[in-house]
Design an enzyme around this catalytic site. Structure first.
Site, PDB file in Angstrom:
ATOM      1  N   TYR A  15       0.775  -1.219   0.034  1.00  9.56           N
ATOM      2  CA  TYR A  15      -0.072   0.052   0.141  1.00  9.56           C
ATOM      3  C   TYR A  15       0.934   1.483  -0.026  1.00  9.56           C
ATOM      4  CZ  TYR A  15       0.992  -0.241   4.918  1.00  9.56           C
ATOM      5  OH  TYR A  15       1.731  -0.194   6.238  1.00  9.56           O
TER       6      TYR A  15
ATOM      7  N   GLU B 230       8.802  -6.474   7.651  1.00  8.49           N
ATOM      8  CA  GLU B 230       7.662  -6.731   8.507  1.00  8.49           C
ATOM      9  C   GLU B 230       7.947  -8.033   9.177  1.00  8.49           C
ATOM     10  OE1 GLU B 230       5.205  -4.680   9.365  1.00  8.49           O
ATOM     11  OE2 GLU B 230       5.421  -3.216   7.624  1.00  8.49           O
TER      12      GLU B 230
END
Ligand code: 0X9
Ligand code: ZN
Length: 497
Positions: free
Chosen positions: A333, A355
């Site tokens: 995103y 992440e």
């Protein structure tokens, strides 16, 4: 330092009755409606599909009244927060003979551990104060430099921008610990002869402290009590897509680029240290390796090298039971103003984001509340990824750390025990896991990936050239600080000028 007095339990934000729910969101329009209810999407990257959100009792009532298809993942998150708090209150504080990585540590303990590391390895490590946070807390780095700090190419590791992502902090500390504890081993000593590391475990100390005493699920810094998302406050593409101008939102960009002391501190340190050549910023969660750009749907000028590094990292990080996926950040995103777009775009570092665990597929109910037995395995994954970055910088792949030197069993140098190499293998990726749809040249191995410059070179050293132009402003020539071992990065620098 303005140390906040420890909050009583009653001062802590309660999430009683708040539920983590999976919502069926059929379209982007429906997603906008859902977010308009003010629910907190976990993962910060909601898309049409099944979206996990944290919803207050009143928000749940509205969702029920509006007929949203909702599946409860955690009926009430407060008992989970209580259980974690109970455990943390019983934990043994870090001290000699106690495994530092047995549980999560609060800010003062992190800083004390940095000091302890530097004291234990004075020839290798030193603590540097980079500056202060908005509330006056110190933002510190551990500098690991064998034989003393010099101009060797340096790997920059940041963590703890997002306050609730505690596993990023522990992982950065684990990487530091492993480099110190194993510094005499051939693989490590060779790496440390070639590179230095600067590790900042808590970029956002005010927010991190607040997660311990006020609101466990706080994300941003503490600006005006509502907070700025520091990972939207950096100067590259600031104010673009995926960064909110609404202070209450979780991705609030701040009043201007670099309006926040925390981002200024990082910026000023990077700009003052041309030996920094590569950067990893640690976050959770999603089990992803992200690379620039994160704000626009365009390939970065160094997409071949960045995507190849991401593939190699994700593969190396996927050997311990979790699967990591490489992805261009924007394809997750858009997140304009994020740190790696700036360290790459403006400062010329080879920059990526991890992440860490858990994944966002079927484990998001654990979210930010990982069990402490995850600390070492996830630390091993971060370490495995960082080995790939070192390999990129040095232009070769060191052999994997000695078998039996590290473990995933909760041990660490602090506890004096050894560990296996877990996910810390430096073996190059041999297969591409998955790559961004926009990534055109992801190499399947790091050592072949270094040839993937698209410039026609066949050695591990990309040919000189302008690479088509970066468009990067203020990119600097750091080449004077870089040894011959960092020819690849040198090449990137040359092409960016
Ligand atoms: O949104 C963020 O800042 C990061 N994710 S998190 O869930 N840890 O908050 C990711 C930023 C990575 N960049 C892009 N997605 N473009
Ligand atoms: Zn984050």
């Amino acid at each position: 330092m303005l140390a906040a007095a420890p909050a009583e339990a009653s001062e802590r934000r309660s999430y009683a009755g708040w539920s983590l729910v999976a919502v069926d969101v059929p379209s982007d329009a429906a997603l906008a409606e859902l977010l308009g209810l003010g629910v907190d999407p976990w993962l910060e990257h909601p898309r049409a599909g099944v979206v996990p959100v944290l919803a207050s009792p009143s928000q749940q009532a509205v969702m029920a009244a509006e007929g949203w298809a909702v599946r409860s993942l955690v009926d009430d998150v407060q008992p989970r927060l209580d259980a974690e708090r109970d455990r943390l209150q019983l934990r043994v504080p870090p001290q000699p003979g106690v495994d530092y990585f047995a549980d999560f540590r609060e800010l003062d303990e992190v800083h004390a551990q940095l000091d302890a590391m530097a004291a234990s390895y004075p020839e290798l490590a030193s603590v540097v104060e980079l500056g202060e946070s908005l509330e006056g807390r110190s933002i510190r780095a551990l500098v690991i430099a064998a034989g003393g700090v010099d101009e060797r190419p340096t790997i920059f590791v940041t963590a703890g921008q997002h306050a609730r992502e505690w596993i990023s902090v522990t992982s950065s500390m684990y990487v530091a610990d492993q480099f110190l504890a194993n510094a005499e081993e051939t693989t490590y000593s060779e790496a440390l002869a070639a590179v230095q590391l600067v590790i900042v475990p808590v970029v956002n100390p005010d927010g991190y402290e607040f997660t311990w005493v006020g609101d466990r699920l706080w994300r941003k810094n503490r600006r005006d009590g509502v907070g700025v998302d520091t990972n939207r406050n950096f100067g590259w593409g600031w104010g673009g897509e995926g960064a909110s101008d609404v202070p209450e939102e979780q991705n609030y960009r701040g009043s201007a680029a670099f309006s926040e002391p925390e981002t200024q501190v990082v910026r000023d340190y990077v700009l003052a240290h041309p030996e920094l050549v590569a950067h990893v910023d640690l976050h959770s969660f999603g089990q992803l390796v992200l690379y620039p750009w994160g704000d626009v749907y365009e390939l970065a000028p160094d997409d071949a090298e960045l995507s190849a590094t991401a593939v190699a990292m994700a593969t190396a990080m996927s050997t311990g039971g979790a699967t990591y996926t490489p992805l261009q950040g924007v394809d997750l995103y858009p997140a304009a103003g994020n740190i790696i777009d700036w360290t790459y775009g403006d400062a010329g570092l080879h920059a990526l984001t991890f992440e860490l665990r858990p994944s966002d597929v079927d484990e998001f109910e654990d979210g930010f509340l990982l069990a402490p037995d995850q600390i070492v395995p996830v630390g091993e994954e971060a370490l495995a990824g960082i080995w790939q970055l070192i390999a990129f910088v040095t232009g070769d792949l060191p052999p994997p750390p000695d078998e039996g030197s590290s473990s995933g069993d909760g041990s660490s140098s602090s506890s004096g025990s050894s560990s296996d190499d877990g996910g810390s293998s430096t073996t190059a990726a041999t297969t591409s896991t998955s790559t961004s749809s926009s990534s055109t040249t992801a190499a399947t191995t790091l050592d072949t990936g270094v040839d993937g410059t698209g410039d026609g070179s066949t050695s591990g050293v990309p040919a000189d050239g302008d690479g088509g132009g970066c468009g990067c402003t203020q990119a600097r020539d750091r080449s004077g600080a870089i040894t011959g071992l960092a020819l690849l990065v040198l090449s990137l620098r040359r092409r960016r000028r």
